[in-house]
Design a protein around this motif. Structure first.
Motif, PDB file in Angstrom:
ATOM      1  N   UNK A 117      40.472  33.020  16.901  1.00 56.50           N
ATOM      2  CA  UNK A 117      41.525  33.422  18.318  1.00 56.50           C
ATOM      3  C   UNK A 117      40.585  33.691  19.232  1.00 56.50           C
ATOM      4  N   UNK A 118      39.737  34.316  19.377  1.00 54.43           N
ATOM      5  CA  UNK A 118      39.031  34.410  20.426  1.00 54.43           C
ATOM      6  C   UNK A 118      37.583  33.308  21.298  1.00 54.43           C
ATOM      7  N   UNK A 119      37.249  32.950  20.103  1.00 48.58           N
ATOM      8  CA  UNK A 119      37.296  31.266  20.673  1.00 48.58           C
ATOM      9  C   UNK A 119      38.037  30.563  21.609  1.00 48.58           C
ATOM     10  N   UNK A 120      39.020  30.930  21.523  1.00 47.50           N
ATOM     11  CA  UNK A 120      40.149  29.884  21.626  1.00 47.50           C
ATOM     12  C   UNK A 120      40.696  30.087  22.904  1.00 47.50           C
ATOM     13  N   UNK A 121      40.161  31.407  23.150  1.00 48.10           N
ATOM     14  CA  UNK A 121      40.768  32.019  24.415  1.00 48.10           C
ATOM     15  C   UNK A 121      41.962  32.747  23.771  1.00 48.10           C
ATOM     16  N   UNK A 122      42.536  32.761  22.759  1.00 50.07           N
ATOM     17  CA  UNK A 122      43.584  33.218  22.990  1.00 50.07           C
ATOM     18  C   UNK A 122      44.127  34.825  22.635  1.00 50.07           C
ATOM     19  N   UNK A 123      44.950  35.823  23.813  1.00 52.07           N
ATOM     20  CA  UNK A 123      44.550  36.921  24.039  1.00 52.07           C
ATOM     21  C   UNK A 123      45.697  37.980  24.050  1.00 52.07           C
ATOM     22  N   UNK A 124      47.312  36.442  22.975  1.00 51.34           N
ATOM     23  CA  UNK A 124      48.244  37.470  22.705  1.00 51.34           C
ATOM     24  C   UNK A 124      49.141  35.962  21.084  1.00 51.34           C
ATOM     25  N   UNK A 125      49.278  37.062  20.228  1.00 45.55           N
ATOM     26  CA  UNK A 125      49.919  36.262  19.234  1.00 45.55           C
ATOM     27  C   UNK A 125      51.493  36.458  19.080  1.00 45.55           C
ATOM     28  N   UNK A 126      52.708  35.468  18.609  1.00 44.15           N
ATOM     29  CA  UNK A 126      53.744  35.174  18.488  1.00 44.15           C
ATOM     30  C   UNK A 126      53.605  35.551  16.790  1.00 44.15           C
ATOM     31  N   UNK A 127      54.366  36.195  16.113  1.00 46.12           N
ATOM     32  CA  UNK A 127      54.223  35.780  14.354  1.00 46.12           C
ATOM     33  C   UNK A 127      55.841  36.199  14.127  1.00 46.12           C
ATOM     34  N   UNK A 128      55.625  35.399  13.252  1.00 40.40           N
ATOM     35  CA  UNK A 128      56.892  35.229  11.868  1.00 40.40           C
ATOM     36  C   UNK A 128      56.217  34.401  10.856  1.00 40.40           C
ATOM     37  N   UNK A 129      57.652  35.083   9.969  1.00 44.08           N
ATOM     38  CA  UNK A 129      57.246  34.637   8.600  1.00 44.08           C
ATOM     39  C   UNK A 129      57.907  35.618   7.621  1.00 44.08           C
ATOM     40  N   UNK A 130      56.961  35.806   6.748  1.00 42.24           N
ATOM     41  CA  UNK A 130      56.843  36.509   5.480  1.00 42.24           C
ATOM     42  C   UNK A 130      55.552  37.703   4.725  1.00 42.24           C
ATOM     43  N   UNK A 131      56.487  39.069   4.525  1.00 42.97           N
ATOM     44  CA  UNK A 131      57.253  39.839   4.486  1.00 42.97           C
ATOM     45  C   UNK A 131      57.272  40.846   5.435  1.00 42.97           C
ATOM     46  N   UNK A 132      58.534  41.173   5.743  1.00 44.90           N
ATOM     47  CA  UNK A 132      58.159  41.681   7.018  1.00 44.90           C
ATOM     48  C   UNK A 132      57.627  42.963   6.713  1.00 44.90           C
ATOM     49  N   UNK A 133      57.567  43.703   5.199  1.00 47.24           N
ATOM     50  CA  UNK A 133      57.182  45.219   5.107  1.00 47.24           C
ATOM     51  C   UNK A 133      55.807  45.195   4.237  1.00 47.24           C
ATOM     52  N   UNK A 134      55.583  43.843   4.671  1.00 46.92           N
ATOM     53  CA  UNK A 134      53.651  44.048   4.171  1.00 46.92           C
ATOM     54  C   UNK A 134      53.315  43.074   5.013  1.00 46.92           C
ATOM     55  N   UNK A 135      53.077  41.639   4.558  1.00 45.53           N
ATOM     56  CA  UNK A 135      52.120  40.615   5.822  1.00 45.53           C
ATOM     57  C   UNK A 135      52.442  40.870   6.817  1.00 45.53           C
ATOM     58  N   UNK A 136      53.818  40.585   7.646  1.00 43.58           N
ATOM     59  CA  UNK A 136      54.022  41.109   8.769  1.00 43.58           C
ATOM     60  C   UNK A 136      53.469  42.218   8.909  1.00 43.58           C
ATOM     61  N   UNK A 137      53.693  43.112   8.836  1.00 45.88           N
ATOM     62  CA  UNK A 137      53.854  44.477   9.136  1.00 45.88           C
ATOM     63  C   UNK A 137      52.142  44.475   9.627  1.00 45.88           C
ATOM     64  N   UNK A 138      51.218  44.060   8.295  1.00 43.56           N
ATOM     65  CA  UNK A 138      49.943  44.216   8.488  1.00 43.56           C
ATOM     66  C   UNK A 138      49.088  43.519   9.546  1.00 43.56           C
ATOM     67  N   UNK A 139      49.559  42.169   9.152  1.00 41.88           N
ATOM     68  CA  UNK A 139      48.936  40.924  10.185  1.00 41.88           C
ATOM     69  C   UNK A 139      48.940  41.610  11.527  1.00 41.88           C
TER      70      UNK A 139
END
Ligand code: VGL
Ligand code: ZN
Length: 193
Positions: A117-139
């Motif tokens: 992400x840094x290599x591509x000059x990204x400073x902000x991420x928008x997150x969607x998907x599965x699962x709210x209480x595991x991989x969404x939370x931790x990601x």
């Protein structure tokens, strides 16, 4: 460093209907995520999809002393991204949970995602998907801990709620950690920029 990327987390067959670890109503979010993918492509913004990508002897499986039924085993049908999701060569895949001895709910754990992400000059991420209480939370928390700002699309996530309240607690935790929340039907321009 001011680009925005979309991250779609673990929309894989095993987490959908008929999968081995189905997340209730997971498939409801696919059409909405597809609209956001198309928006990102038309704005020439990068799109990433994470995959839970376990070896068959992974420690998260009940058979190996873990919490979960066997799921997302590398190269199986269950580990494939749902066929209705608009994934093509413009989308970069990030595999996680590949070390058999380590649970990894975050796309940033044990991967080179933050460097990418840094290599591509990204400073902000928008997150969607599965699962709210595991991989969404931790990601989401992983993104924040790696110095990115993180916005979660509230109506385009679904969770497991192994214990009732888990999803609500996860949302509070993400919020306390500095994540923002938006709805997909808000003008996308509000969150890009
Ligand atoms: C996940 C449980 C086990 C997830 C992955 O993607 O949220 N949950 N492995
Ligand atoms: Zn897993």
């Amino acid at each position: 460093m001011n680009e925005t990327a979309l991250i779609i987390v673990d929309v894989q067959n095993d987490f959908c209907d008929n999968g081995s670890l189905p997340v209730p109503n997971a498939e409801q979010i696919i059409p909405g995520i597809n609209k956001i993918i198309e928006y990102f492509h038309s704005s020439f913004l990068p799109v990433y999809a994470t995959r839970d990508w376990h070896p068959i002897d992974h420690c998260s499986f009940k058979s190996n002393g873990g919490l979960w039924p066997m799921h997302c085993v590398q190269q199986t049908k269950g580990s494939q991204i749902h066929s209705e999701l608009l994934i093509d060569s413009r989308v970069t895949i990030i595999n996680k949970g590949t070390d058999k001895d380590k649970e990894a709910y975050s796309g940033f754990d044990g991967t080179d995602f933050s460097q990418e992400l840094r290599k591509r000059n990204i400073s902000k991420v928008i997150i969607s998907g599965l699962a709210t209480d595991y991989c969404i939370n931790w990601t989401t928390i992983g993104a924040l801990n790696n110095g990115f700002s993180a916005t979660v699309i509230s109506d385009l996530i679904r969770g497991i709620d192994l214990k009732p309240g888990d999803c609500k607690n996860a949302i509070n935790e993400m919020s306390k950690s500095g994540a923002k929340f938006i709805n997909s039907f808000d003008d996308a321009k509000i969150f890009i920029g």
